[in-house]
Design an enzyme around this catalytic site. Structure first.
Site, short mmCIF file in Angstrom:
data_model
loop_
_atom_site.label_atom_id
_atom_site.label_comp_id
_atom_site.label_asym_id
_atom_site.label_seq_id
_atom_site.Cartn_x
_atom_site.Cartn_y
_atom_site.Cartn_z
N GLY A 90 -13.17 82.76 13.98
CA GLY A 90 -11.73 82.75 14.21
C GLY A 90 -11.20 81.37 14.50
O GLY A 90 -10.01 81.11 14.36
N ASP A 127 -14.00 71.86 2.15
CA ASP A 127 -13.55 72.99 2.94
C ASP A 127 -12.16 72.69 3.49
O ASP A 127 -11.98 72.43 4.68
CB ASP A 127 -14.52 73.30 4.08
CG ASP A 127 -14.25 74.68 4.70
OD1 ASP A 127 -13.37 75.40 4.17
OD2 ASP A 127 -14.90 75.02 5.71
N SER A 149 -12.04 78.77 12.76
CA SER A 149 -11.99 78.04 11.49
C SER A 149 -10.58 77.55 11.18
O SER A 149 -9.60 78.27 11.35
CB SER A 149 -12.45 78.93 10.34
OG SER A 149 -13.85 78.99 10.29
N HIS A 155 -12.25 77.84 3.32
CA HIS A 155 -12.91 79.15 3.26
C HIS A 155 -12.05 80.25 3.86
O HIS A 155 -12.38 81.43 3.74
CB HIS A 155 -14.28 79.10 3.95
CG HIS A 155 -14.23 78.98 5.44
ND1 HIS A 155 -14.33 77.77 6.10
CD2 HIS A 155 -14.11 79.91 6.41
CE1 HIS A 155 -14.28 77.97 7.40
NE2 HIS A 155 -14.14 79.27 7.62
N SER A 184 -14.55 73.60 10.30
CA SER A 184 -15.17 74.25 9.15
C SER A 184 -16.19 75.30 9.59
O SER A 184 -16.02 76.48 9.37
CB SER A 184 -15.86 73.21 8.26
OG SER A 184 -16.58 73.84 7.22
#
Length: 386
Positions: free
Chosen positions: A338, A258, A340, A230, A355
């Site tokens: 942030g 993801d 991720s 993402h 994720s």
């Protein structure tokens, strides 16, 4: 000066999210090793973090790491020994052992074979195959926003469907739950809020940027690094902590999965390390053996840096607002926007990239990661290990 910046850039590009235990992660093709006791790889910083986040003494943290290493090494052998009677596996943190669920009709020879691996045995109602089939049926349904996620719970021998508190009376939620009950053995639990991804708007000085989003780097692979899908804003270019060009997204998937990977060049290079952010020393990556449910695990990210917790569930389907993502691992580790794409590591083994989740690192929460081996296999990548 230039060399110092490049070294920092390389570490940031490869460690921006990850970092944990004393030494590394193994490639997707790495062997599971043996079950012999081994000294837990643990720096002083790591032990301090585990003491703080898991409420352990130093001795307890050291003992837990060593026990989890033995459980991780024994788990593949125990699953094989269980055969068709397998109901699932998990790490029992209280007993310090791997536990294997077996169905009531398991032959005594199977029970003995499982115990010979060093695992404890517990009787469960359903086989792992039955529970996986139930989850697969749920994965074919369209879940409303009030359904947060679902996963197999091997200890309870059921598929857990997590419904957002206050949404259980919603007609779409009720219809989903009714269809879920017809799919197989399920249990409905309530959670406080729906999950969300942890991407963030641009903030200066953090590890990588693409479009108007900041994310964190997961693990180095030969030729680049892996991160969350993402995070790909489909703008192509990826820039590092110092805003210099790193490379481009070479592949990504979200939702359904993801994960993504980025090639590395232009003065950047990959190293088998994840950042410790001063909480622990920067960590070498040595492999990617999968830690069982119940194992301790730590996460490093560009927003909240270093935090630890435990593996709560595997193969969970997470219902984000953008769509469902499958085969995720749930943890009790906190995270914030942030973080991720950042690294999850258990012992000295890479586990996956961050994720999303719910909550924050002030009040607590839960976070899911996409398992690292699935990403490596999907794109034919090789984890960079020490």
């Amino acid at each position: 000066m230039r060399r110092t910046r490049l070294i920092h850039a390389a570490l940031a590009a490869l460690l921006a999210l990850g970092a944990g235990f004393a030494a590394g992660t193994a490639p997707a093709s790495a062997s599971s090793g043996d079950a012999r006791p081994a000294k837990a790889p643990a720096s002083a910083g790591l032990l301090t973090a585990m003491q703080s986040d898991l409420h352990l003494t130093k001795a307890q943290a050291e003992q837990r790491l060593a026990a989890e290493q033995r459980a991780t090494a024994a788990e593949p052998k125990a699953r094989k020994a269980a055969g068709s009677s397998l109901g699932g596996t998990w790490y029992d943190a209280t007993a310090g052992t791997l536990t294997v669920g077996l169905t009531p009709d398991a032959p005594q020879a199977t029970v003995r074979a499982v115990r010979a691996t060093g695992a404890h045995v517990r009787t469960v109602a359903h086989t792992a195959r039955e529970l996986a089939a139930t989850q697969a049926r749920l994965d074919k349904l369209n879940a409303p926003a009030g359904v947060a996620s679902w996963h197999v719970d091997p200890q309870a021998s059921t598929v857990v469907v997590n419904v957002v508190a206050g949404e259980q009376a919603d007609n779409d939620v009720r219809r989903f739950v009714a269809r879920a009950h017809r799919a197989g053995p399920i249990t409905v639990r309530h959670v406080s809020t729906a999950p969300q991804t942890f991407a963030a708007g641009t903030v200066g000085g953090d590890p990588f940027y693409t479009g108007n989003v900041r994310c964190s780097i997961g693990f180095s692979v030969y030729g680049g690094f892996i991160t969350a899908g993402h995070c790909d804003q489909h703008t192509g270019a990826v820039y590092g902590w110092d805003r210099s060009y790193i490379g481009n997204f070479q592949g990504s998937s979200f939702p359904d999965n993801d994960y993504a990977w980025v090639n590395v060049g232009s003065g950047w290079w990959t190293v088998p390390v994840v950042l410790g952010w001063g909480t622990v020393s920067d960590q070498l990556v040595r492999g990617s053996n999968v830690a069982p449910v119940g194992s301790s695990i730590c996460r490093s990210g560009s927003t909240t840096h270093w935090h630890c917790g435990a593996v709560l569930a595997m193969n969970e389907t997470v219902n984000y607002s953008q769509g469902a993502v499958h085969q995720m691992t749930k943890t009790s580790v906190c995270a914030e926007p942030g973080d991720s794409g950042g690294s999850f590591i258990s012992g000295d083994q890479a586990q996956g990239v961050t994720s999303g989740g719910w909550g924050n690192c002030s009040s607590g929460g839960e976070t899911w990661f996409q398992p690292v081996n699935e990403i490596l296999n999907r794109y034919g990548l090789t984890l960079h290990t020490a």
